[in-house]
Design a protein around this motif. Structure first.
Motif, mmCIF file in Angstrom:
data_model
loop_
_atom_site.group_PDB
_atom_site.id
_atom_site.type_symbol
_atom_site.label_atom_id
_atom_site.label_comp_id
_atom_site.label_asym_id
_atom_site.label_seq_id
_atom_site.Cartn_x
_atom_site.Cartn_y
_atom_site.Cartn_z
ATOM 1 N N ALA A 1 0.819 -1.221 0.000
ATOM 2 C CA ALA A 1 0.000 0.000 0.000
ATOM 3 C C ALA A 1 0.849 1.266 0.000
ATOM 4 C CB ALA A 1 -0.940 -0.018 1.203
ATOM 5 N N MET A 2 1.720 1.421 0.997
ATOM 6 C CA MET A 2 2.543 2.632 1.059
ATOM 7 C C MET A 2 3.457 2.754 -0.148
ATOM 8 S SD MET A 2 3.665 3.073 5.070
ATOM 9 C CE MET A 2 4.447 4.670 4.766
ATOM 10 N N LEU A 3 4.056 1.641 -0.553
ATOM 11 C CA LEU A 3 4.994 1.686 -1.672
ATOM 12 C C LEU A 3 4.295 2.087 -2.962
ATOM 13 C CD1 LEU A 3 7.975 1.228 -2.381
ATOM 14 C CD2 LEU A 3 7.360 -1.112 -3.024
ATOM 15 N N MET A 4 3.053 1.617 -3.156
ATOM 16 C CA MET A 4 2.351 1.995 -4.383
ATOM 17 C C MET A 4 2.010 3.480 -4.375
ATOM 18 S SD MET A 4 -0.704 0.217 -6.496
ATOM 19 C CE MET A 4 0.519 -0.632 -7.526
ATOM 20 N N ILE A 5 1.657 4.026 -3.217
ATOM 21 C CA ILE A 5 1.419 5.469 -3.145
ATOM 22 C C ILE A 5 2.706 6.230 -3.436
ATOM 23 C CG2 ILE A 5 0.800 7.377 -1.600
ATOM 24 C CD1 ILE A 5 -1.112 5.410 -0.169
ATOM 25 N N ALA A 6 3.829 5.739 -2.871
ATOM 26 C CA ALA A 6 5.120 6.403 -3.091
ATOM 27 C C ALA A 6 5.562 6.309 -4.544
ATOM 28 C CB ALA A 6 6.177 5.793 -2.181
ATOM 29 N N MET A 7 5.303 5.162 -5.196
ATOM 30 C CA MET A 7 5.741 4.943 -6.573
ATOM 31 C C MET A 7 4.813 5.604 -7.585
ATOM 32 S SD MET A 7 6.805 0.899 -6.272
ATOM 33 C CE MET A 7 6.741 0.643 -8.032
ATOM 34 N N CYS A 8 3.502 5.595 -7.301
ATOM 35 C CA CYS A 8 2.521 5.953 -8.325
ATOM 36 C C CYS A 8 1.616 7.112 -7.943
ATOM 37 C CB CYS A 8 1.641 4.734 -8.644
ATOM 38 S SG CYS A 8 2.568 3.293 -9.202
ATOM 39 N N GLY A 9 1.760 7.637 -6.732
ATOM 40 C CA GLY A 9 0.891 8.717 -6.300
ATOM 41 C C GLY A 9 1.396 10.077 -6.740
ATOM 42 N N SER A 10 0.508 11.050 -6.717
ATOM 43 C CA SER A 10 0.895 12.429 -6.985
ATOM 44 C C SER A 10 1.620 12.983 -5.770
ATOM 45 C CB SER A 10 -0.346 13.266 -7.274
ATOM 46 O OG SER A 10 -1.147 13.371 -6.099
ATOM 47 N N GLU A 11 2.257 14.134 -5.947
ATOM 48 C CA GLU A 11 2.942 14.750 -4.817
ATOM 49 C C GLU A 11 1.947 15.085 -3.705
ATOM 50 O OE1 GLU A 11 5.930 16.026 -2.412
ATOM 51 O OE2 GLU A 11 6.079 14.917 -4.300
ATOM 52 N N ALA A 12 0.772 15.547 -4.074
ATOM 53 C CA ALA A 12 -0.241 15.879 -3.067
ATOM 54 C C ALA A 12 -0.690 14.635 -2.306
ATOM 55 C CB ALA A 12 -1.445 16.540 -3.748
ATOM 56 N N GLN A 13 -0.831 13.523 -3.013
ATOM 57 C CA GLN A 13 -1.227 12.278 -2.356
ATOM 58 C C GLN A 13 -0.145 11.783 -1.401
ATOM 59 O OE1 GLN A 13 -1.966 10.051 -5.929
ATOM 60 N NE2 GLN A 13 -4.182 10.426 -5.872
ATOM 61 N N LYS A 14 1.105 11.895 -1.806
ATOM 62 C CA LYS A 14 2.202 11.480 -0.920
ATOM 63 C C LYS A 14 2.230 12.333 0.340
ATOM 64 C CE LYS A 14 5.013 10.187 -4.914
ATOM 65 N NZ LYS A 14 6.257 10.490 -5.668
ATOM 66 N N GLN A 15 2.077 13.637 0.165
ATOM 67 C CA GLN A 15 2.095 14.548 1.309
ATOM 68 C C GLN A 15 0.925 14.281 2.247
ATOM 69 O OE1 GLN A 15 4.348 16.761 2.127
ATOM 70 N NE2 GLN A 15 5.526 17.223 0.274
ATOM 71 N N LYS A 16 -0.203 13.936 1.692
ATOM 72 C CA LYS A 16 -1.411 13.739 2.492
ATOM 73 C C LYS A 16 -1.432 12.398 3.207
ATOM 74 C CE LYS A 16 -6.469 13.664 2.040
ATOM 75 N NZ LYS A 16 -7.620 13.839 1.087
ATOM 76 N N TYR A 17 -1.056 11.328 2.500
ATOM 77 C CA TYR A 17 -1.301 9.989 3.026
ATOM 78 C C TYR A 17 -0.093 9.303 3.665
ATOM 79 C CZ TYR A 17 -5.775 10.308 0.618
ATOM 80 O OH TYR A 17 -7.027 10.700 0.213
ATOM 81 N N LEU A 18 1.110 9.555 3.186
ATOM 82 C CA LEU A 18 2.254 8.800 3.691
ATOM 83 C C LEU A 18 2.628 9.120 5.151
ATOM 84 C CD1 LEU A 18 4.583 8.564 0.558
ATOM 85 C CD2 LEU A 18 3.130 6.777 1.556
ATOM 86 N N PRO A 19 2.612 10.388 5.600
ATOM 87 C CA PRO A 19 3.017 10.644 6.993
ATOM 88 C C PRO A 19 2.200 9.899 8.046
ATOM 89 C CG PRO A 19 3.137 12.664 5.730
ATOM 90 C CD PRO A 19 2.477 11.656 4.843
ATOM 91 N N PRO A 20 0.845 9.899 7.978
ATOM 92 C CA PRO A 20 0.096 9.148 9.002
ATOM 93 C C PRO A 20 0.251 7.630 8.874
ATOM 94 C CG PRO A 20 -1.414 10.089 7.388
ATOM 95 C CD PRO A 20 -0.071 10.675 7.118
ATOM 96 N N LEU A 21 0.577 7.160 7.678
ATOM 97 C CA LEU A 21 0.855 5.729 7.518
ATOM 98 C C LEU A 21 2.237 5.389 8.072
ATOM 99 C CD1 LEU A 21 -0.523 5.143 3.889
ATOM 100 C CD2 LEU A 21 -1.641 4.583 6.069
ATOM 101 N N ALA A 22 3.178 6.315 7.927
ATOM 102 C CA ALA A 22 4.535 6.081 8.416
ATOM 103 C C ALA A 22 4.585 5.981 9.935
ATOM 104 C CB ALA A 22 5.473 7.190 7.928
#
Length: 429
Positions: A133-154
């Motif tokens: 899940a996280m890796l696909m967001i990091a690989m294929c997500g937009s910059e806005a999606q990475k900023q929004k979703y990755l920190p609370p998942l991390a």
């Protein structure tokens, strides 16, 4: 006392604690020191990788080992350990930035192996969350999606899941029937997913679906409690019982345009994520084998029969040496595939070969461990029975042994052998 009273009384008595019932050997709730690094693999690691490895090992031995049998029997996840896992800063693995730890590939793999050494289910929760899940967001997500979703998942404020498999499409995942239909302002998802790890308690779903216009696979971020999405637990598993796998139903689920992953436009992107996760599954299997060897080594040194420790017998030494040899070979193959990935040289065939060969050797290793412990080998208190069951599904998921063989076979021959005989032209013979 009448017979029925005696039966009722006996039934209500709690079982003896394993340390009282079998005092000759130490249960896995008190995990043994590691003894499986016979070829001193740790010398290949950086000081940071070694420090992180020790930190993870110390945490899971202290926090998870004492409770894993209880939660495996209950088939429940111990949510109270999530803050302990969060403090390790392992979620997100080698993703850099966005609150993720940015570990080296080998460092991330070893951290996962250390969790699996004690409990396979907890390692699977982190694997799905971080390396799908996280890796696909990091690989294929937009910059806005990475900023929004990755920190609370991390920081594990939310757990995520990755939804690919369907009831009718497991190995043939690219034929999925879940659909994504474009509407004003977003997409409507319809379909069903099955065997989705973490989905019953995930706060974020990465769902793959077929675009009804292009007929290609797209990816979507879907938050829990969205109308039309339900996730229910698959009951009666005999493996990875602590991890929650489930069914997902999607009935007219609306996803706004900003939550479509722009980099997922075919099944190729799913395959790229699976290649990375297969490397991590290989390391998960290495960790399980390490734990089984460590527990078996201690048990066989402690357990005495015919006036001597079982470890003094020739056949037990043969088994221990075969298990130990498997761990050394698996570790070195795992180390090399991580280095190839770091250098940008790893192919999907190489990842599949690592997964399929290492899981087969791990399967052999836990079987030898179960056999060596005799009757106690079927008790979860001594780990090997639990590891034996857990290893069966790990041998199967992220591509079965055969499917991963076909991936590597296609790469080395140029011929795809995935289609069954019924789907090809029948021979006149």
């Amino acid at each position: 006392m009448r017979d029925d009273q005696a039966k009722k009384s006996a039934k209500n008595l709690p079982p003896l604690d394993i340390s009282l019932a079998f005092p000759q050997a130490t249960p896995a709730s008190k995990f043994p020191p590691t003894s499986s690094d016979y070829y001193q693999f740790e010398d290949l690691l950086t000081s940071e990788e070694r420090a992180n490895r020790f930190k993870v090992r110390e945490c899971v031995e202290k926090e998870i080992a004492p409770i894993m049998t209880e939660y495996w029997e209950k088939a429940e996840f111990p949510f109270h350990v999530i803050p302990k896992l969060a403090a390790l800063r392992i979620a997100g693995g080698m993703i850099k930035g966005y609150g993720c730890p940015g570990h080296s590939v080998i460092g991330a793999a070893i951290n996962l192996a250390e969790i699996a050494r004690v409990d396979a289910s907890c390692s699977s929760v982190i694997l799905v969350h971080s390396y799908l899940a996280m890796l696909m967001i990091a690989m294929c997500g937009s910059e806005a999606q990475k900023q929004k979703y990755l920190p609370p998942l991390a920081d594990l404020s939310h757990i995520s899941c990755w939804a690919l498999t369907e009831p009718n499409y497991g190995s043939d995942a690219s034929s999925m029937r879940t659909t994504a239909t474009k509407v004003e302002g977003g997409w409507i998802l319809e379909g069903q997913k099955r065997w989705i790890g973490n989905c019953t308690f995930a706060g974020l779903f990465v769902i793959l679906a077929r675009n009804t216009t292009t007929n290609q696979i797209n990816g979507f971020v879907v938050l829990k409690d969205v109308p039309g999405l339900t996730a229910t637990k698959i009951e009666n598993k005999v493996a990875l019982r602590i991890m929650q796998n489930g069914d997902i139903l999607l009935k007219k689920v609306f996803v706004p345009d900003e939550d479509r992953l722009p980099g997922v436009n075919s099944f190729r992107e799913a395959s790229e994520a699976l290649a990375v996760s297969r490397v991590m599954v290989a390391w998960q299997s290495i960790g399980i084998s390490m734990g089984v060897y460590d527990v078996c080594h201690r048990y066989l040194m402690e357990r005495k029969q015919f006036g001597a420790p079982l470890a003094a017998s020739q056949i037990i030494q043969q088994r221990l040496v075969k298990m130990l040899g498997n761990v050394q070979a698996m570790t070195l193959v795992g180390w090399r595939i991580c280095k190839l990935y770091e250098m940008g040289k790893m192919t999907s065939g190489q990842a599949s070969l690592a997964k399929t060969w290492i899981t087969s050797k791990a399967r052999e290793t836990v079987a030898l461990g179960r056999e060596s412990l005799g009757a106690n080998g079927i008790l979860t208190e001594f780990l090997v029975a639990k590891a034996f069951c857990d290893m069966e599904v790990i041998y199967t998921y992220e591509g079965t042994y055969d499917i991963n063989t076909f991936v590597t076979g296609r790469e080395i021959t140029g011929f795809a052998s995935f289609k069954s005989a019924s789907s090809t032209q029948r021979s006149r013979l």
